[in-house]
Scaffold this active site. Sequence first.
Site, mmCIF file in Angstrom:
data_model
loop_
_atom_site.group_PDB
_atom_site.id
_atom_site.type_symbol
_atom_site.label_atom_id
_atom_site.label_comp_id
_atom_site.label_asym_id
_atom_site.label_seq_id
_atom_site.Cartn_x
_atom_site.Cartn_y
_atom_site.Cartn_z
ATOM 1 N N TYR A 112 0.581 -8.239 6.410
ATOM 2 C CA TYR A 112 1.078 -6.968 5.338
ATOM 3 C C TYR A 112 0.737 -7.611 3.955
ATOM 4 O O TYR A 112 0.182 -6.819 3.063
ATOM 5 C CB TYR A 112 2.470 -6.761 5.296
ATOM 6 C CG TYR A 112 3.110 -5.954 4.549
ATOM 7 C CD1 TYR A 112 3.820 -6.109 3.462
ATOM 8 C CD2 TYR A 112 2.844 -4.370 5.181
ATOM 9 C CE1 TYR A 112 4.451 -5.448 2.838
ATOM 10 C CE2 TYR A 112 3.670 -3.608 3.993
ATOM 11 C CZ TYR A 112 4.291 -3.915 3.081
ATOM 12 O OH TYR A 112 4.944 -2.888 2.284
ATOM 13 N N SER A 115 2.858 -3.321 -3.250
ATOM 14 C CA SER A 115 4.140 -3.756 -2.593
ATOM 15 C C SER A 115 4.512 -5.034 -3.445
ATOM 16 O O SER A 115 3.445 -5.864 -4.359
ATOM 17 C CB SER A 115 4.092 -4.398 -1.344
ATOM 18 O OG SER A 115 5.033 -5.207 -0.840
#
Length: 267
Positions: free
Chosen positions: A161, A148
């Site tokens: 995250y 990501s």
Amino acid sequence: MNNILDSFSLKGKVALITGASYGIGFAIASAYAAAGATIVFNDIRQELVDKGLASYKEIGVDAHGYVCDVTDEAAVQQLVATIEKEVGVIDILVNNAGIIKRIPMCDMTAEQFRQVIDVDLNAPFIVSKAVIPGMIKKGHGKIINICSMMSELGRETVSAYAAAKGGLKMLTRNICSEYGEQNIQCNGIGPGYIATPQTAPLRERQPDGSRHPFDSFIVAKTPAARWGTTEDLMGPAVFLASDASNFVNGHILYVDGGILAYIGKQP
Ligand code: NAP
Ligand code: GCO
């Protein structure tokens, strides 16, 4: 020199894409099928697996779907053994399954933090560990971890995250380091902001019909001036799964429209 495009073929390969009933995983699996691979996917619930199988059938892909929670090591070991028996030894693994919890860090419980780390970091370890022995026996393997932008940057409310995706970047580099000699290439794809169910809350229209402020923010921060689509990830994913990338290892390929390179449009 043979036709260079042959090096992008996945003919004869078995690809496992985790959490691929829809979203990014489904798009990557569809691309792999178009490149010739046999598609295997899992999801956490039978109804999702059934939905996924129907979606694959709609696009002419005869996929193999299994129920498996990727955080459960025994279940993952069983899944891989079943796939090897029913489909074949896995040549390509995409660790795609993932969750996010958008909660200010001081409001987040340790359990909520652990849940995100479990799916987004521990599970790629568990699944990679289960498939690597078969890859070694076969003499080759491709592992692609879906990282990501948060492997590089933080932002408010995504502490768990970002920690997981930062860890996944380093797990990618470590698998490269530990198994490169066995002809296993482990790379990451770092999508930018992609329009999927995971980011739907960041794009929903406001009560007055205007765009979500975060939606406008991302468009201003992205040189491509748009959100990514799952189709934008298909070519990079095929490249990293194919012989065309046999000397690419430990690399995180950001597919982000340039957002990581750009300070952002002046308001
Ligand atoms: P998504 O739409 O939320 O899909 C995630 C998939 O993973 C779902 O099918 C989900 O199944 C499955 N999953 C979740 N936990 C699981 C578990 N324990 N075991 C098995 N399957 C599980 O997400 P997405 O946007 O397609 O993202 C896919 C991956 O790309 C994720 O790793 C995400 O972090 C990453 N990513 C997304 C973006 C983006 O902008 N969308 C950008 C960068 C990276 P359920 O529906 O049952 O939960
Ligand atoms: C968020 C988004 C991002 C994207 C992606 C960006 O809340 O900031 O969900 O985390 O999903 O990971 O690369």
